[in-house]
Write a protein that holds these residues in place. Structure first.
Motif, PDB file in Angstrom:
ATOM      1  N   GLN A 128       0.763  -1.369  -0.081  1.00  0.00           N
ATOM      2  CA  GLN A 128      -0.058  -0.060   0.026  1.00  0.00           C
ATOM      3  C   GLN A 128       0.917   1.258   0.136  1.00  0.00           C
ATOM      4  O   GLN A 128       1.033   1.870   0.965  1.00  0.00           O
ATOM      5  CB  GLN A 128      -1.005   0.026   1.237  1.00  0.00           C
ATOM      6  N   ASP A 129       1.375   1.576  -1.094  1.00  0.00           N
ATOM      7  CA  ASP A 129       2.483   2.568  -1.144  1.00  0.00           C
ATOM      8  C   ASP A 129       1.851   3.970  -0.944  1.00  0.00           C
ATOM      9  O   ASP A 129       2.665   4.700  -0.272  1.00  0.00           O
ATOM     10  CB  ASP A 129       3.132   2.590  -2.794  1.00  0.00           C
ATOM     11  N   ILE A 130       0.713   4.127  -1.321  1.00  0.00           N
ATOM     12  CA  ILE A 130       0.315   5.692  -0.985  1.00  0.00           C
ATOM     13  C   ILE A 130       0.148   5.724   0.595  1.00  0.00           C
ATOM     14  O   ILE A 130       0.235   6.583   0.890  1.00  0.00           O
ATOM     15  CB  ILE A 130      -1.010   6.046  -1.761  1.00  0.00           C
ATOM     16  N   LEU A 131      -0.678   4.766   1.252  1.00  0.00           N
ATOM     17  CA  LEU A 131      -0.981   4.932   2.499  1.00  0.00           C
ATOM     18  C   LEU A 131       0.460   4.794   3.364  1.00  0.00           C
ATOM     19  O   LEU A 131       0.498   5.588   4.293  1.00  0.00           O
ATOM     20  CB  LEU A 131      -1.720   3.914   2.760  1.00  0.00           C
ATOM     21  N   HIS A 132       1.345   4.119   2.760  1.00  0.00           N
ATOM     22  CA  HIS A 132       2.606   4.157   3.591  1.00  0.00           C
ATOM     23  C   HIS A 132       3.115   5.497   3.439  1.00  0.00           C
ATOM     24  O   HIS A 132       3.814   5.960   4.489  1.00  0.00           O
ATOM     25  CB  HIS A 132       3.567   3.124   2.753  1.00  0.00           C
ATOM     26  N   LEU A 133       3.154   6.200   2.242  1.00  0.00           N
ATOM     27  CA  LEU A 133       3.945   7.527   2.293  1.00  0.00           C
ATOM     28  C   LEU A 133       2.939   8.475   3.205  1.00  0.00           C
ATOM     29  O   LEU A 133       3.681   9.445   3.984  1.00  0.00           O
ATOM     30  CB  LEU A 133       3.637   8.158   0.880  1.00  0.00           C
ATOM     31  N   GLU A 134       1.600   8.438   3.303  1.00  0.00           N
ATOM     32  CA  GLU A 134       0.734   9.105   4.256  1.00  0.00           C
ATOM     33  C   GLU A 134       1.355   8.876   5.616  1.00  0.00           C
ATOM     34  O   GLU A 134       1.095   9.850   6.434  1.00  0.00           O
ATOM     35  CB  GLU A 134      -0.454   8.848   3.865  1.00  0.00           C
ATOM     36  N   ILE A 135       1.601   7.791   6.163  1.00  0.00           N
ATOM     37  CA  ILE A 135       1.973   7.399   7.308  1.00  0.00           C
ATOM     38  C   ILE A 135       3.259   8.186   7.689  1.00  0.00           C
ATOM     39  O   ILE A 135       3.361   8.432   8.928  1.00  0.00           O
ATOM     40  CB  ILE A 135       1.938   5.864   7.615  1.00  0.00           C
ATOM     41  N   LEU A 136       4.277   8.087   6.773  1.00  0.00           N
ATOM     42  CA  LEU A 136       5.632   8.629   6.974  1.00  0.00           C
ATOM     43  C   LEU A 136       5.296  10.299   7.139  1.00  0.00           C
ATOM     44  O   LEU A 136       6.101  10.679   7.854  1.00  0.00           O
ATOM     45  CB  LEU A 136       6.439   8.522   5.854  1.00  0.00           C
ATOM     46  N   GLU A 137       4.498  10.749   6.105  1.00  0.00           N
ATOM     47  CA  GLU A 137       4.213  12.390   6.434  1.00  0.00           C
ATOM     48  C   GLU A 137       3.904  12.526   7.619  1.00  0.00           C
ATOM     49  O   GLU A 137       4.223  13.723   8.306  1.00  0.00           O
ATOM     50  CB  GLU A 137       3.450  12.549   5.173  1.00  0.00           C
ATOM     51  N   PHE A 138       2.788  11.599   8.101  1.00  0.00           N
ATOM     52  CA  PHE A 138       2.302  12.169   9.617  1.00  0.00           C
ATOM     53  C   PHE A 138       3.459  12.019  10.700  1.00  0.00           C
ATOM     54  O   PHE A 138       3.355  12.818  11.490  1.00  0.00           O
ATOM     55  CB  PHE A 138       1.139  10.899   9.754  1.00  0.00           C
ATOM     56  N   GLN A 139       4.328  10.940  10.471  1.00  0.00           N
ATOM     57  CA  GLN A 139       5.315  10.579  11.602  1.00  0.00           C
ATOM     58  C   GLN A 139       6.193  11.986  11.446  1.00  0.00           C
ATOM     59  O   GLN A 139       6.592  12.237  12.450  1.00  0.00           O
ATOM     60  CB  GLN A 139       6.068   9.165  11.126  1.00  0.00           C
ATOM     61  N   LYS A 140       6.467  12.469  10.178  1.00  0.00           N
ATOM     62  CA  LYS A 140       7.577  13.482   9.988  1.00  0.00           C
ATOM     63  C   LYS A 140       6.770  15.037  10.739  1.00  0.00           C
ATOM     64  O   LYS A 140       7.631  15.462  11.467  1.00  0.00           O
ATOM     65  CB  LYS A 140       7.797  13.803   8.819  1.00  0.00           C
ATOM     66  N   LEU A 141       5.414  14.920  10.488  1.00  0.00           N
ATOM     67  CA  LEU A 141       4.659  15.846  11.219  1.00  0.00           C
ATOM     68  C   LEU A 141       5.082  16.149  12.614  1.00  0.00           C
ATOM     69  O   LEU A 141       5.298  17.039  13.397  1.00  0.00           O
ATOM     70  CB  LEU A 141       3.476  15.923  10.911  1.00  0.00           C
ATOM     71  N   ILE A 142       4.796  15.009  13.319  1.00  0.00           N
ATOM     72  CA  ILE A 142       4.721  14.800  14.763  1.00  0.00           C
ATOM     73  C   ILE A 142       6.433  14.988  15.291  1.00  0.00           C
ATOM     74  O   ILE A 142       6.365  15.865  16.236  1.00  0.00           O
ATOM     75  CB  ILE A 142       4.381  13.308  15.042  1.00  0.00           C
ATOM     76  N   GLU A 143       7.242  14.251  14.557  1.00  0.00           N
ATOM     77  CA  GLU A 143       8.704  14.397  14.982  1.00  0.00           C
ATOM     78  C   GLU A 143       9.005  16.134  14.777  1.00  0.00           C
ATOM     79  O   GLU A 143       9.881  16.674  15.672  1.00  0.00           O
ATOM     80  CB  GLU A 143       9.614  13.712  14.024  1.00  0.00           C
ATOM     81  N   ALA A 144       8.498  16.809  13.623  1.00  0.00           N
ATOM     82  CA  ALA A 144       8.721  18.268  13.439  1.00  0.00           C
ATOM     83  C   ALA A 144       8.474  19.021  14.711  1.00  0.00           C
ATOM     84  O   ALA A 144       8.875  20.052  14.673  1.00  0.00           O
ATOM     85  CB  ALA A 144       8.494  18.616  12.258  1.00  0.00           C
ATOM     86  N   ARG A 145       7.118  18.720  15.257  1.00  0.00           N
ATOM     87  CA  ARG A 145       6.385  19.589  16.194  1.00  0.00           C
ATOM     88  C   ARG A 145       6.660  19.393  17.391  1.00  0.00           C
ATOM     89  O   ARG A 145       5.963  20.196  18.382  1.00  0.00           O
ATOM     90  CB  ARG A 145       5.081  19.819  15.644  1.00  0.00           C
ATOM     91  N   HIS A 146       7.212  18.215  17.908  1.00  0.00           N
ATOM     92  CA  HIS A 146       7.192  17.880  19.126  1.00  0.00           C
ATOM     93  C   HIS A 146       8.534  17.300  19.722  1.00  0.00           C
ATOM     94  O   HIS A 146       9.142  16.760  18.783  1.00  0.00           O
ATOM     95  CB  HIS A 146       6.044  16.745  19.547  1.00  0.00           C
ATOM     96  N   ILE A 147       8.765  17.373  20.987  1.00  0.00           N
ATOM     97  CA  ILE A 147       9.905  16.487  21.420  1.00  0.00           C
ATOM     98  C   ILE A 147       9.572  15.304  21.646  1.00  0.00           C
ATOM     99  O   ILE A 147       8.956  14.628  22.544  1.00  0.00           O
ATOM    100  CB  ILE A 147      10.386  17.299  22.558  1.00  0.00           C
ATOM    101  N   THR A 148      10.141  14.308  20.768  1.00  0.00           N
ATOM    102  CA  THR A 148       9.990  12.939  20.722  1.00  0.00           C
ATOM    103  C   THR A 148      11.137  12.041  21.319  1.00  0.00           C
ATOM    104  O   THR A 148      11.052  10.990  21.298  1.00  0.00           O
ATOM    105  CB  THR A 148       9.559  12.515  19.623  1.00  0.00           C
TER     106      THR A 148
END
Length: 507
Positions: free
Chosen positions: A133-153
């Motif tokens: 599921q390539d498109i959903l895989h990319l959507e998950i990665l983009e969401f992970q990046k958003l969280i990593e960029a905005r919060h201290i993880t």
């Protein structure tokens, strides 16, 4: 009175199985307030009992529903039916399941629980990878990046974790983009066939070659491509060879497409439509190549898959299975020359056909009719063949592929010739001549056949054998051109001539 096909809610309700209707009622009673629930069920039941959509009858049966409110009630009912169906299909469709988990992650993120959201995304990312599921895989990665960029993880405390995430995102973005380009290319090549048909001469071949070379996306070796990249590439190659009537090369591309599912067996269940489509087009290619042994082997694979998965297939998949499997079974009879067995299948197909009419393109129905007619023709039941040919010919031409229409007209003339309806031939031939004169894609063999049918109808019985011998010689000369091979795909005139001359035809 509105037509049923124009009312989306009515069509949706009529498409539901008994289990889906039962699930909807349970869903409504559980989640809606009592008053609204009663209205939903009453409108649902009223529409379900209608054979065709009649708004006046709905108001007559439900007088408490005001006309002013019906549109909103129908819109809300439509939405609630889809929601209830989603609860069923989430168990069958991996993409729906993954999307739901992404939604859960967004809810957790919105609640400030971003670490839990990251853990959930990590888990479903592996599911997306396993199921291509390539498109959903990319959507998950983009969401992970958003969280990593905005919060201290504290992800950077894990060696190379962030670098791997960014690299994976870049790689998946490139794969998704390339898959889309190959998907576009597949549709473009297929569109060329729809618009132009098979190559008729060297000019057509060169034009197709130029189009293909100018539009094919750059790609590496197939071994480095993902499942869907390869699937789209193989389909485009198959259509390219099919247009050129190079069925050996077409077989290789279709075979490579089918082999993808051998390499990734789970994809047969996750995308059964694509798997059945690959099997069907390989079977079509083998039919044109007259490879009866390989055809039988892959047809058995198709039948075994349907027998083991029919209960899990949705309505769309069952329609695809019905069309592709039954057309392939009829082709098996045509390939073997067992016309009687093929004729015996017709009644069962006709009985089942109404179940699929709402999801069936008119061309598919008429393709069945042409196969029926050809089987009756092969078993010398010419009157019955004419019944189905007339259904095809009388349909407005715009609904048909030109080659199917032309073959139906020629087969109609041949049936009348076999029945000795020579006067009727004199009446019908001019109409076919006019149709051919307006057509873009009429082969030399088709024009020659029409010319000789007109001539044969005027000959006394004692002279027909010599005429058929001359006709056979002219056909043999015309068939030397590789571009005339398409004339044999659906109407084997040389085989009919050989039969008339007492020569055993190799079907």
């Amino acid at each position: 009175m509105a037509n049923a096909s124009k009312d989306q809610l009515f069509s949706l309700i009529k498409s539901l199985s008994k289990a889906e209707k039962r699930n909807f009622k349970l869903y409504v009673h559980r989640f809606e307030s009592a008053g609204v629930s009663r209205k939903f069920i009453q409108l649902f039941d009223a529409l379900d009992k209608l054979t065709e959509y009649d708004e006046d009858l709905v108001f007559k049966r439900l007088p408490h529903i005001k006309k002013l409110h019906l549109a909103n009630l129908k819109r809300h009912l439509y939405k609630q039916i889809l929601i209830s169906l989603r609860l069923i299909f989430i168990q069958k469709n991996i993409d729906i399941e993954i999307r739901e988990q992404i939604d859960f992650a967004r809810i957790l993120y919105g609640k400030g629980m971003y670490m839990q959201a990251l853990k959930l995304l990590d888990r479903i990312k592996q599911i997306a990878i396993e199921h291509h599921q390539d498109i959903l895989h990319l959507e998950i990665l983009e969401f992970q990046k958003l969280i990593e960029a905005r919060h201290i993880t504290r992800s950077r405390q894990v060696k190379n974790k962030m670098e791997n995430l960014l690299e994976e995102s870049s790689r998946r973005s490139a794969v998704t983009s390339h898959t889309s380009l190959l998907f576009n290319f597949n549709i473009q090549v297929h569109g060329w066939y729809i618009q132009h048909g098979h190559a008729r001469n060297e000019k057509d071949r060169q034009a197709l070659q130029l189009f293909y070379d100018q539009n094919i996306p750059a790609h590496g070796p197939p071994g480095k491509l993902t499942f869907f990249e390869k699937a789209n590439l193989y389909q485009a190659q198959m259509w390219y060879h099919y247009i050129l009537l190079d069925f050996q090369a077409c077989r290789q591309s279709a075979g490579a497409w089918v082999s993808l599912f051998d390499e990734s067996p789970m994809m047969r269940e996750k995308d059964p439509d694509l798997y059945m489509r690959s099997l069907y087009y390989l079977l079509v290619t083998l039919y044109f190549l007259r490879d009866q042994q390989a055809f039988g082997r892959y047809l058995q694979d198709f039948e075994a898959f349907f027998a083991s998965h029919s209960e899990q297939l949705n309505a769309n998949s069952r329609t695809i299975a019905f069309v592709y499997l039954n057309l392939s079974k009829l082709n098996a009879n045509l390939l073997s020359g067992d016309y009687i067995s093929g004729v015996q299948q017709i009644a069962g197909i006709l009985e089942a056909l109404p179940q699929y009419e709402n999801n069936l393109d008119i061309h598919r129905s008429l393709l069945f009719f042409y196969k029926f007619a050809y089987l009756y023709f092969g078993s010398a039941q010419y009157d019955k063949a004419l019944d189905y040919l007339n259904d095809i010919i009388l349909l407005k031409h715009g609904y048909l592929r030109e080659d199917l229409h032309h073959n139906a007209r020629l087969l109609q003339l041949i049936c009348h010739f076999e029945l000795g309806n020579y006067d009727l031939l004199h009446y019908l031939v001019p109409a076919v001549q006019r149709a051919f004169s307006k057509a873009k894609d009429v082969s030399k063999v088709q024009r020659l056949t029409l010319q000789w049918l007109k001539k044969l109808a005027d000959l006394p019985p004692g002279q027909t054998k010599a005429a058929f011998q001359e006709f056979q010689s002219q056909l043999a000369e015309a068939m030397k051109s590789p571009y005339e091979q398409k004339a044999l795909l659906y109407l084997n005139v040389p085989a009919w001539v050989e039969k008339r001359l007492g020569i055993r035809a190799n079907r």
